[in-house]
Design an enzyme around this catalytic site. Structure first.
Site, PDB file in Angstrom:
ATOM      1  N   ASP B 177      44.634  59.340  35.031  1.00 32.96           N
ATOM      2  CA  ASP B 177      44.883  59.843  33.682  1.00 32.96           C
ATOM      3  C   ASP B 177      44.597  61.329  33.592  1.00 32.96           C
ATOM      4  O   ASP B 177      43.787  61.865  34.345  1.00 32.96           O
ATOM      5  CB  ASP B 177      43.941  59.165  32.686  1.00 32.96           C
ATOM      6  CG  ASP B 177      42.527  59.682  32.869  1.00 32.96           C
ATOM      7  OD1 ASP B 177      41.864  59.246  33.823  1.00 32.96           O
ATOM      8  OD2 ASP B 177      42.094  60.574  32.092  1.00 32.96           O
ATOM      9  N   GLY B 319      38.406  61.892  36.690  1.00 37.06           N
ATOM     10  CA  GLY B 319      39.637  61.225  36.276  1.00 37.06           C
ATOM     11  C   GLY B 319      40.783  61.595  37.203  1.00 37.06           C
ATOM     12  O   GLY B 319      40.555  61.830  38.394  1.00 37.06           O
ATOM     13  N   GLU B 320      42.002  61.621  36.682  1.00 37.82           N
ATOM     14  CA  GLU B 320      43.215  61.972  37.438  1.00 37.82           C
ATOM     15  C   GLU B 320      43.592  60.898  38.480  1.00 37.82           C
ATOM     16  O   GLU B 320      44.566  61.051  39.202  1.00 37.82           O
ATOM     17  CB  GLU B 320      43.060  63.312  38.193  1.00 37.82           C
ATOM     18  CG  GLU B 320      42.724  64.515  37.329  1.00 37.82           C
ATOM     19  CD  GLU B 320      42.567  65.809  38.144  1.00 37.82           C
ATOM     20  OE1 GLU B 320      42.717  65.768  39.378  1.00 37.82           O
ATOM     21  OE2 GLU B 320      42.304  66.860  37.540  1.00 37.82           O
ATOM     22  N   GLY B 321      42.769  59.869  38.611  1.00 35.76           N
ATOM     23  CA  GLY B 321      42.986  58.884  39.671  1.00 35.76           C
ATOM     24  C   GLY B 321      42.205  59.213  40.927  1.00 35.76           C
ATOM     25  O   GLY B 321      42.410  58.577  41.971  1.00 35.76           O
TER      26      GLY B 321
END
Lengths: 358, 358
Positions: B177, B319-321
């Site tokens: 995300d 985040g960001e994966g």
């Protein structure tokens, strides 16, 4: 070379972390396109790597797992669920890549070096590096595991092996062990080096039931009583209650640190090696990472004694270097974060740290 | 297709774990050249993978991180330390691989798909998959985030994207995300879906100080009061206090499960998506793995609500994966253990389980 000279010069060569490289790495880390600290453990690993290799942008190319195998005379006390012959039988499986560590070393693109440093019986496998000091240790419940000279030979064999793999291009090493019965000497080492009682230091190892667990505790207590190892003399401890693979891996750790190559510990047995190696050189810790927290009960206590935090906690208890191999991609990832991520400035993104709070 | 039909058919297509494949995998796992259980969490992952893909030897080839980005009207309440424009500014950095997830996706050999599902302002980057439902949500402290129809559109966009990547060969997905302010709606979702109070559900997100933390808690409480989301209607919750990337990622999870492709959650935001997705289909959990335990305080509570145990615990909060990408090699390793290790019989090694205790 005079016996012992290699160990001495290795200990002399183990330096300290490069604080300047670490400060540069930390500064860069804080400028990268992410909130400072948001990559957690990865950031700490990366900064320590910088200090080890003395470069603000550490790069990891070659990876190597050094697996040392040895047997243990103490198995005649019935401390292990598996027969001693399993150590020797596993050697060809390590070489052909069908054991656990073979699969995982291949998965993480690490070379696997299999060393017979003290397997009982003759050498059986092609592809094994033979550094056999003796075919298994003596029964530590009745006398010393080996002579102090043999312990020293095993340590120096480990130093040489680390150097050899570093010369071949390894810049991240992992330590792995194989040896039926080797949780027993490892527990004894934990008792001696960290002042832990056998009741706390002895766990189930591989599949031992309550009866065997109880016997194992008595055996460790007896080994300490019979041998009276001196914690201020690590080679004495190795000789009296250690193991050949435990000694060899202590050498690998020292050899790696002397060449400023980071090393990943595996579980309980390599932890025992680390307790010995660190006693020989307290600075050693800075060069090592604890790959995982083992299912073996006393491993938590051991890591606390070493002052190392595990990277993974996956309930492993196989040994062979499997946990260390699994942590290799994490260490590599940490290094890549430093060298491959852009900074806020480079990326033309509003720096979170400098923005006004609204 | 009638709006909602894709979601309905997807939910219908989510099956159960294949117990027969799992039993076969477990049997094989116990015969492998290691003490049963000694590979801990890896063994459980491997067996569940078998149940997901309905094969006793699951193989992972293509890997893909689907990163969805969206903005949040609630930032006007001052709940975030970073300005909203950062979401849009990051898009080209995701595409060129210099953001954290770019480095880590490359490291683990995963394709990175960057999706604008609701970034504020016009689309700016080449290489971005545009599924923009609207340019950011409304301020949940004053009204709904979006309409229920928009929430449904976002979920269905996620389902389609998952299918598209699976068609391209992905057999392991990761959810990531990006969205300044998105811990606030995620906390609100945790409150609604798991009955947690705002004081417990709201953490610091990215760098917020005590004052902002306090405000964030009040904002979440107000969002719940103003909107009164209905926990029995997940789309209502998404519409009232969710986010576009949160909705889209819920769709990715459902889409992956419908195609029996395992998916790795990342941290707190993807966890909020999972709470929604699981409410739409309780069987969904079997198809997902929690990659890590985030530094964001309430993530532990969220994973408990989801009933998932994290694979890693590395104090991440980017985040960001990124956490999901880091766990991919562990999931792959688990699959390889099953398919590449030999059994005791194949290896001609004395089976520990059958040996006499001595």
């Amino acid at each position: 070379m005079r016996r012992g000279r290699l160990l001495e010069s290795t200990l002399e060569n183990i330096g300290t972390l490069d604080r300047q490289a670490m400060a540069q790495a930390r500064r860069r880390m804080d400028e990268l396109l992410k909130p400072p600290g948001s990559l957690g453990v990865l950031e700490d690993i990366a900064v320590r790597l910088a200090g080890i290799v003395r470069r603000p942008f550490p790069a990891i190319g070659g990876k190597c797992v050094i697996l040392m195998a040895g047997d243990h005379g103490v198995v005649e006390e019935g401390v292990s669920a598996a027969p001693q012959e399993v150590t020797r039988q596993m050697m060809p499986r390590f070489v052909d890549g069908t054991a656990g560590i073979g699969v995982l070393a291949r998965h993480v693109d690490a070379r696997l070096v299999v060393v017979d440093i003290g397997v009982a019986g003759p050498v059986v496998s092609e592809g094994v590096v033979v550094k056999k000091i003796r075919p298994g240790t003596g029964n530590i419940a009745r006398g010393p595991a080996m002579t102090e000279d043999e312990a020293l030979q095993a340590v120096e064999a480990g130093i040489e092996l680390a150097a050899c793999e570093i010369d071949r291009g390894a810049d991240l090493l992992a330590a792995g062990d194989m040896g039926i019965g080797n949780t027993t000497p490892s527990s004894a080492i934990l008792c001696v080096m960290a002042g832990v009682q056998p009741a706390e230091a002895v766990g189930r190892g591989t599949m031992v039931d309550d009866e065997v667990l109880d016997r194992k505790r008595r055996v460790v207590a007896r080994a300490l009583e019979v041998n009276r190892p001196d914690p201020s003399r690590p080679l004495d401890v190795l000789a009296k209650v250690g193991g050949l693979e435990i000694a060899g891996l202590a050498g690998v750790m020292l050899g790696a640190a002397a060449r400023r190559v980071p090393l990943l510990l595996d579980g309980f047995i390599t932890g025992a090696s680390a307790l010995i190696a660190r006693a020989l050189c307290p600075r050693l810790n800075d060069f090592m990472f604890a790959s995982h927290l083992s299912q073996e009960k006393a491993h938590r206590r051991m890591l606390a004694a070493l002052g190392l935090k595990p990277i993974l906690d996956l309930d492993l208890r196989l040994g062979e270097g499997t946990g260390a191999a699994l942590a290799m991609p994490i260490v590599e990832a940490a290094a890549k974060i430093l060298s491959e991520m852009a900074t806020f400035t480079e990326a033309a993104v509003s720096d979170i740290k400098r923005s006004d709070k609204k």
